[in-house]
Design a protein around this motif. Structure first.
Motif, mmCIF file in Angstrom:
data_model
loop_
_atom_site.group_PDB
_atom_site.id
_atom_site.type_symbol
_atom_site.label_atom_id
_atom_site.label_comp_id
_atom_site.label_asym_id
_atom_site.label_seq_id
_atom_site.Cartn_x
_atom_site.Cartn_y
_atom_site.Cartn_z
ATOM 1 N N LEU A 33 2.394 -34.211 58.874
ATOM 2 C CA LEU A 33 1.947 -35.084 57.788
ATOM 3 C C LEU A 33 2.653 -34.699 56.502
ATOM 4 O O LEU A 33 2.720 -33.522 56.149
ATOM 5 C CB LEU A 33 0.432 -34.970 57.590
ATOM 6 N N ALA A 34 3.190 -35.681 55.790
ATOM 7 C CA ALA A 34 3.877 -35.442 54.522
ATOM 8 C C ALA A 34 3.385 -36.451 53.499
ATOM 9 O O ALA A 34 2.902 -37.527 53.845
ATOM 10 C CB ALA A 34 5.389 -35.559 54.703
ATOM 11 N N GLY A 35 3.508 -36.103 52.221
ATOM 12 C CA GLY A 35 3.068 -37.006 51.161
ATOM 13 C C GLY A 35 2.763 -36.259 49.893
ATOM 14 O O GLY A 35 2.796 -35.024 49.847
ATOM 15 N N GLU B 85 6.527 -36.799 65.731
ATOM 16 C CA GLU B 85 6.231 -37.842 64.753
ATOM 17 C C GLU B 85 6.094 -37.207 63.371
ATOM 18 O O GLU B 85 5.395 -36.200 63.211
ATOM 19 C CB GLU B 85 4.928 -38.582 65.078
ATOM 20 N N VAL B 86 6.782 -37.766 62.375
ATOM 21 C CA VAL B 86 6.562 -37.391 60.974
ATOM 22 C C VAL B 86 5.885 -38.587 60.320
ATOM 23 O O VAL B 86 6.459 -39.680 60.246
ATOM 24 C CB VAL B 86 7.873 -37.053 60.242
ATOM 25 N N LEU B 87 4.649 -38.396 59.864
ATOM 26 C CA LEU B 87 3.879 -39.482 59.268
ATOM 27 C C LEU B 87 3.790 -39.290 57.767
ATOM 28 O O LEU B 87 3.384 -38.222 57.286
ATOM 29 C CB LEU B 87 2.473 -39.541 59.870
ATOM 30 N N PHE B 88 4.172 -40.321 57.034
ATOM 31 C CA PHE B 88 4.096 -40.285 55.581
ATOM 32 C C PHE B 88 2.748 -40.857 55.146
ATOM 33 O O PHE B 88 2.434 -42.019 55.426
ATOM 34 C CB PHE B 88 5.238 -41.095 54.974
ATOM 35 N N GLY C 44 14.759 -38.161 51.581
ATOM 36 C CA GLY C 44 14.799 -36.707 51.431
ATOM 37 C C GLY C 44 14.390 -35.936 52.673
ATOM 38 O O GLY C 44 14.988 -34.897 52.990
ATOM 39 N N VAL C 45 13.362 -36.391 53.362
ATOM 40 C CA VAL C 45 12.827 -35.682 54.535
ATOM 41 C C VAL C 45 12.953 -36.542 55.785
ATOM 42 O O VAL C 45 13.312 -36.056 56.858
ATOM 43 C CB VAL C 45 11.347 -35.284 54.315
ATOM 44 N N GLY C 46 12.669 -37.812 55.636
ATOM 45 C CA GLY C 46 12.653 -38.716 56.778
ATOM 46 C C GLY C 46 11.269 -38.771 57.399
ATOM 47 O O GLY C 46 10.578 -37.761 57.496
ATOM 48 N N PHE C 47 10.831 -39.954 57.765
ATOM 49 C CA PHE C 47 9.546 -40.085 58.457
ATOM 50 C C PHE C 47 9.627 -41.247 59.432
ATOM 51 O O PHE C 47 10.482 -42.129 59.315
ATOM 52 C CB PHE C 47 8.379 -40.254 57.475
ATOM 53 N N ASP C 48 8.733 -41.204 60.420
ATOM 54 C CA ASP C 48 8.752 -42.189 61.505
ATOM 55 C C ASP C 48 7.736 -43.303 61.322
ATOM 56 O O ASP C 48 7.897 -44.395 61.867
ATOM 57 C CB ASP C 48 8.481 -41.486 62.844
ATOM 58 N N GLY C 49 6.660 -43.022 60.597
ATOM 59 C CA GLY C 49 5.610 -44.019 60.408
ATOM 60 C C GLY C 49 4.829 -43.741 59.144
ATOM 61 O O GLY C 49 4.950 -42.662 58.535
ATOM 62 N N VAL C 50 4.031 -44.706 58.737
ATOM 63 C CA VAL C 50 3.253 -44.610 57.505
ATOM 64 C C VAL C 50 1.774 -44.634 57.835
ATOM 65 O O VAL C 50 1.340 -45.339 58.752
ATOM 66 C CB VAL C 50 3.596 -45.785 56.552
ATOM 67 N N VAL C 51 0.999 -43.843 57.081
ATOM 68 C CA VAL C 51 -0.461 -43.871 57.173
ATOM 69 C C VAL C 51 -1.001 -44.244 55.802
ATOM 70 O O VAL C 51 -0.689 -43.580 54.811
ATOM 71 C CB VAL C 51 -1.042 -42.512 57.607
ATOM 72 N N LEU C 52 -1.783 -45.304 55.727
ATOM 73 C CA LEU C 52 -2.393 -45.732 54.464
ATOM 74 C C LEU C 52 -3.762 -45.103 54.314
ATOM 75 O O LEU C 52 -4.616 -45.256 55.190
ATOM 76 C CB LEU C 52 -2.524 -47.248 54.424
ATOM 77 N N SER C 53 -3.976 -44.396 53.232
ATOM 78 C CA SER C 53 -5.299 -43.850 52.945
ATOM 79 C C SER C 53 -5.947 -44.667 51.826
ATOM 80 O O SER C 53 -5.260 -45.377 51.083
ATOM 81 C CB SER C 53 -5.197 -42.376 52.528
ATOM 82 N N LYS C 54 -7.275 -44.585 51.724
ATOM 83 C CA LYS C 54 -8.042 -45.252 50.666
ATOM 84 C C LYS C 54 -7.851 -46.773 50.678
ATOM 85 O O LYS C 54 -7.771 -47.410 49.636
ATOM 86 C CB LYS C 54 -7.679 -44.672 49.293
ATOM 87 N N LEU C 55 -7.800 -47.329 51.886
ATOM 88 C CA LEU C 55 -7.635 -48.777 52.014
ATOM 89 C C LEU C 55 -8.897 -49.525 51.609
ATOM 90 O O LEU C 55 -8.887 -50.741 51.490
ATOM 91 C CB LEU C 55 -7.247 -49.134 53.457
ATOM 92 N N ASP C 56 -9.995 -48.788 51.426
ATOM 93 C CA ASP C 56 -11.250 -49.426 51.009
ATOM 94 C C ASP C 56 -11.374 -49.495 49.498
ATOM 95 O O ASP C 56 -12.404 -49.922 48.975
ATOM 96 C CB ASP C 56 -12.438 -48.643 51.577
ATOM 97 N N GLY C 57 -10.344 -49.070 48.773
ATOM 98 C CA GLY C 57 -10.415 -49.066 47.316
ATOM 99 C C GLY C 57 -10.341 -50.464 46.729
ATOM 100 O O GLY C 57 -10.214 -51.460 47.440
#
Length: 518
Positions: free
Chosen positions: A105-107, A218-221, A241-254
């Motif tokens: 996990l990166a971000g 898997e590298v997830l951003f 800069g690092v590279g990632f394979d997929g995205v994870v959205l947090s706080k989608l209930d905002g």
């Protein structure tokens, strides 16, 4: 998050309904309104331009001009293009042929990586895996302690040999965790890395070193869906800069405008894989572009609702309930009513469940004002009754109501209202068991789920809508039906089978009673 965008698109498409033919001016006006709606939702300008170009090209083509209902075709095109910019098909995790599968996990700091590590671990556990969380964020104060607590709550393993708070080598911790996972037979390793308040070279170098040390599958951003346009800039910087394979959205209930979700997949070329839509560990699931597009267009998310129901209701319980209801409505007691209500509560927030139903956007304000504690009050009232009263509520007289009200801490009128609601719900449940109305998956009344059926020659076909015996009333009914057909009335936007407005959509009585008065 997409409420404002959904409202704008709904208003735009209402202008198309009922038109037998669309002129180029109509399509230009619709495209202009969609462009404004997307820009107001904070969608990146290049994404808006590409989206509008595709919609206009297709809307001016033969598929609309030759359609029997061109307005529905335009809405269909918008839906398909929304799915496209959200990533197209659902992207699944890639698992290693030889365990453990390593997920990094990166971000940025504050994006919610640590909490999301626990959510992902819990989700993988429900899928039959044995995940291990690895504490490689050794910079942020108490990050290691937080991950330890999250892992305990999620019921998954934790590897945290260093105390953190600036102490320890995160690259070595990540490297050692792989051998630890093999020794302890964990099949998935989730590496939680450090973030910063902004992009800097030190963070990028450390993330790249951890990536090179563990060679993740898997590298997830992880990106905070509420930071708007900056989410796209950050995602591009991490990709380069690092590279990632997929995205994870947090706080989608905002309450942000949601442009990040509509922009990231298109701009970065990496699909959104997961979405976190709440603070609880179970408020996390795979991201489905088609379902999200359906929500944005106000068509609901019936498939997700079905999946939640299937996870909550067992087939055996449904068949037992159907068998009981088949004997007659009086077999359905207040104990059964309470059990059904608690099962629905296990599916999650009542407001969120209602929000997944087609056409509910038009009564969003009422849904948002639902008091979730009403379910707890109802449970308290039922539990204050004697077994005889729960089995046969008709014996509840004035003195019994007063006693039940004192025991549950409510007014006498609340007890009376509950009993009346129960009798209505009992009629509804009896109809569901007999196939008179559709039920939820796993609930009585669904095909193959134990609904009551008559056997052999005694089985009768369900009657269609009966015509009135009064000639004047019959003529009025036929005229009203013709007017609805002429207006192209169908789903939330006129789509056939996409669900109707709230005035036509029949909610379960338990949900109706929770809605605040208009």
């Amino acid at each position: 998050m997409f409420d404002t965008l959904s409202d704008r698109l709904t208003a735009t498409f209402k202008n198309l309904r009922g038109k037998g033919r669309l002129s180029e001016a109509d399509i230009d006006a619709t495209a202009r309104e969609i462009r404004i709606a997307l820009l107001e939702a904070d969608v990146a300008l290049p994404v808006v331009r590409a989206f509008i170009k595709q919609v206009k090209e297709r809307a001016l083509g033969a598929e609309v001009s030759k359609a029997l209902n061109p307005a529905q075709q335009v809405i269909k095109i918008v839906n398909e293009e929304l799915i496209g910019i959200l990533g197209g098909e659902t992207r699944r995790l890639r698992f290693a042929k030889n365990p453990p599968t390593v997920i990094m996990l990166a971000g940025l700091q504050g994006a919610g990586k640590t909490t999301l590590a626990g959510k992902l671990g819990r989700w993988l556990k429900t899928q039959g895996h044995t995940p291990l969380l690895v504490a490689c964020d050794l910079q942020r104060p108490n990050a290691v302690n937080q991950l330890t607590v999250v892992a305990e709550r999620a019921g998954v393993g934790i590897y945290a040999p260093e105390p953190g708070n600036g102490v320890g080598d995160p690259v070595k911790v990540a490297e050692d965790s792989i051998e630890y996972a093999r020794a302890k037979q964990y099949d998935v390793v989730i590496v939680d890395t450090a973030g910063r308040l902004g992009i800097d070279s030190e963070m990028m170098r450390q993330a790249a070193d951890i990536r090179d040390a563990v060679r993740p599958d898997e590298v997830l951003f992880v990106v905070d869906a509420m930071i708007g346009q900056d989410a796209v800039n950050t995602a591009e910087a991490f990709r380069d800069g690092v590279g990632f394979d997929g995205v994870v959205l947090s706080k989608l209930d905002g309450d942000a405008r949601g442009g990040a979700a509509l922009s990231i997949a298109h701009v970065t070329g990496r699909q959104i894989m997961f979405a976190s839509n709440g603070e609880k560990l179970d408020e996390f699931d795979a991201f489905h572009p088609d379902r999200m597009a359906s929500r944005i267009l106000g068509m609901g998310d019936v498939l997700s609702l079905i999946e939640k129901a299937e996870q909550t209701f067992s087939r055996q319980e449904a068949e037992q309930m159907a068998a009981k209801l088949a004997k007659g409505p009086k077999e359905f007691t207040l104990d059964d009513f309470l059990a059904q209500m608690e099962q629905v509560r296990k599916m999650g927030s009542i407001s969120k469940l209602l929000g997944m139903m087609p056409g509910m956007g038009q009564i969003r304000e009422q849904i948002d004002n639902i008091d979730e504690r009403d379910v707890d009050r109802t449970a308290a009232i039922i539990k204050s009754m004697t077994p005889a009263e729960r089995t046969d509520p008709t014996i509840i007289n004035g003195s019994r109501r007063a006693r039940i009200a004192r025991g549950s801490g409510v007014d006498v009128s609340a007890v009376k209202n509950l009993v009346e609601r129960f009798f209505e719900a009992r009629k509804m449940m009896s109809k569901m068991a007999q196939g008179g109305m559709p039920g939820m998956p796993g609930m009585p009344g669904m095909p193959g789920m134990g609904g009551a059926r008559k056997k052999g020659k005694q089985q009768k076909k369900a009657k269609g809508k009966q015509r009135s015996g009064n000639p004047m009333k019959r003529k009025a009914d036929e005229q009203a039906l013709a007017e609805r057909r002429a207006a192209g009335q169908g789903g939330a936007f006129g789509l056939p089978g996409a669900g109707q407005g709230p005035e036509d959509f029949e909610l379960p009585q338990e949900f109706k009673d929770l809605l605040p008065p208009k």
